[in-house]
Design an enzyme around this catalytic site. Structure first.
Site, mmCIF file in Angstrom:
data_model
loop_
_atom_site.group_PDB
_atom_site.id
_atom_site.type_symbol
_atom_site.label_atom_id
_atom_site.label_comp_id
_atom_site.label_asym_id
_atom_site.label_seq_id
_atom_site.Cartn_x
_atom_site.Cartn_y
_atom_site.Cartn_z
ATOM 1 N NE ARG A 60 77.630 65.713 -39.544
ATOM 2 C CZ ARG A 60 76.443 66.278 -39.351
ATOM 3 N NH1 ARG A 60 75.536 66.240 -40.310
ATOM 4 N NH2 ARG A 60 76.167 66.898 -38.222
ATOM 5 C CB THR A 84 68.610 71.419 -42.537
ATOM 6 O OG1 THR A 84 67.471 70.560 -42.410
ATOM 7 C CG2 THR A 84 69.766 70.849 -41.735
ATOM 8 C CG ASP A 111 69.360 68.656 -34.373
ATOM 9 O OD1 ASP A 111 69.381 69.626 -35.159
ATOM 10 O OD2 ASP A 111 69.899 67.564 -34.635
ATOM 11 C CE LYS A 164 72.038 73.088 -38.987
ATOM 12 N NZ LYS A 164 72.933 72.668 -40.096
ATOM 13 C CB THR A 165 75.105 69.968 -33.203
ATOM 14 O OG1 THR A 165 73.889 69.663 -33.887
ATOM 15 C CG2 THR A 165 75.112 69.283 -31.848
#
Length: 343
Positions: free
Chosen positions: A219, A160, A111, A66-67
Site C-alpha cells: 500500500r 491487524t 474487516d 488481507k482485503t
C-alpha cells in the site's frame, strides 16, 4: 492525526486506486508465497468437491493485502463477495440481514473482525458452524426464537490485532494465515506492475528506489509511486528514473530506508530526552504528542524490524544502529552504557 505518506493504514487518497491496482487472481498476487500455495490447494480441492472452503482468518500489519486476498478468494471460487466491518454490525438484525442474503458458497468478508460486538459473536457461532441463525423476536413473555437456515458460505475475517480475537471465534476458523512484510524484490515487482496499470513509464532503477523506501508494504509502495509520478510529471518529462524518484522522496521527507519525520522525531526524542532509553510507551506518547496505540501499532513495528528500536521489560531503547543512521554520536553516560551493550 496528521496523515503520513508512510502510514500503512488506508487513507482517502488510496480508495480511488484500490480497485485499479488490486490483483484479481492468485496468479497476479505478488508475494506471500506460502499463503498463496495453501489457498490455491484449498480452493481447487473444494471446487472439485463442489463445496465452500473452510472459514479463513487473515492477520498481520495493515497494508499487506488481507482485503485483496479476500476478494481473490471470491474471484477464484467464482462466487459473490459480501463485505462489512466489525464495528458496522451493531445489532443481530444487521447480521441476519446479511447472512440470509448469501447464496451457496458466497464469501462473507468482515474487516476488523476483532471489533465485533460479543453479542454478535454469539449469534455468529451457529451461523458459521451449522449454517443456521437463531433470532429472538419480541421481549418478555411473548419472546420466541426464530430459526433461519442459511446457505453454506465461507466467512473470511481480517484483523491487524489477532490477540484481541476471542478464543471461541478464532477456533472456528479452519485456516488462520499470517501475512508478513514483503521483501524488496517483491515490492519491486509490485511497483513495476502498478506503474504499468497506471500507464507510467518507469525505469528499473526508479522502481528499485521506490521499493527500498516502501517499508515492505504494498500500500505504501503504490502511494509513493503515485506521488513520484506527479513529481516526475511536473519537474521532469514524466519518466521515473532513480534520480527523479530520489528527488521526489526527499521532498516528501522519506529517507532511503523509508523512515519519515515522525520516525525521526520518535527516535530523537528517546535519545535527547531519555538518553536512549529505556523509556515507557506512555511517556513517549506524551513527549511526541501521539496516541500510544498508534505508536505501538503503526510506528514501532517497522522500527523494530529495521533494528532501530527494541522493547525491554523496562521500556523502549534506541539501538546503536539508530544512532548511526541519524548521525547522532553516543555521548555522556549513555555512551558507555550503549557501547557496553553492543560489544
Amino acid at each position: 492525526m496528521e496523515e503520513r505518506i508512510t502510514d500503512p493504514e488506508i487513507i482517502d487518497d488510496d480508495v480511488t486506486y484500490d480497485t485499479t491496482l488490486r490483483p484479481k487472481t492468485l496468479k497476479d498476487f505478488v508475494g506471500q508465497e506460502k499463503i498463496k500455495e495453501i489457498l490455491s490447494i484449498t480452493i481447487e480441492a473444494c471446487k472439485q468437491r463442489n463445496e465452500p472452503i473452510d472459514h479463513v482468518l487473515f492477520y498481520g500489519p495493515p497494508g499487506l493485502g488481507k482485503t485483496t486476498l479476500s476478494i481473490i478468494i471470491a474471484n477464484e471460487l467464482k462466487t459473490e463477495l459480501k463485505t462489512t466491518s466489525g464495528p458496522a454490525i451493531e445489532k443481530p438484525s444487521d447480521l441476519a440481514g446479511i447472512l440470509t442474503n448469501l447464496n451457496a458458497k458466497d464469501v462473507f468478508f468482515i474487516d476488523e473482525i476483532h471489533r465485533l460486538n460479543h453479542v454478535i459473536e454469539e449469534y455468529l457461532y451457529p451461523a458459521i458452524e451449522d449454517f443456521n441463525l437463531e433470532i429472538i423476536i419480541d421481549q418478555g413473555p411473548s419472546a420466541r426464537t426464530l430459526r433461519l437456515n442459511l446457505e453454506p458460505f465461507t466467512l473470511v475475517g481480517s484483523t491487524t490485532r489477532a490477540g484481541l480475537i476471542t478464543s471461541p471465534l478464532r477456533s472456528r476458523f479452519g485456516l488462520v494465515l499470517r501475512l508478513d512484510y514483503y521483501g524488496t524484490k517483491e515490492i519491486f515487482k509490485i511497483v513495476l506492475r502498478s506503474a504499468k496499470l497506471l500507464n507510467v513509464e518507469i525505469k528499473k532503477d526508479g522502481a528499485q528506489e521506490i521499493a527500498c523506501r516502501s517499508r515492505g508494504t504494498p500500500r505504501i509502495a503504490n502511494r509513493l509511486l503515485r506521488r513520484v509520478r506527479d513529481y516526475a510529471q511536473i519537474k521532469g518529462d514524466g519518466i521515473i528514473t532513480k534520480e527523479m524518484a530520489d528527488a521526489a522522496l526527499k521532498m516528501l521527507e522519506v529517507d532511503e530506508l523509508g523512515l519519515d519525520e515522525m520516525d525521526k522525531k520518535l527516535i530523537q526524542t528517546i535519545i535527547e530526552f531519555y538518553k536512549g532509553g529505556p523509556v515507557g510507551l506512555k511517556t513517549i506518547s506524551m513527549a511526541i504528542g501521539e496516541d500510544a496505540g498508534t505508536i505501538e501499532e503503526i510506528y514501532e513495528p517497522y522500527l523494530l524490524q529495521k533494528g532501530f528500536l527494541k522493547r525491554t521489560l523496562r521500556g523502549r531503547e534506541v539501538t546503536e544502529k539508530a544512532y548511526k543512521h541519524f548521525g547522532i554520536e553516543l555521548t555522556g553516560k549513555n555512551s558507555k552504557k550503549q557501547k557496553e551493550m553492543f560489544e
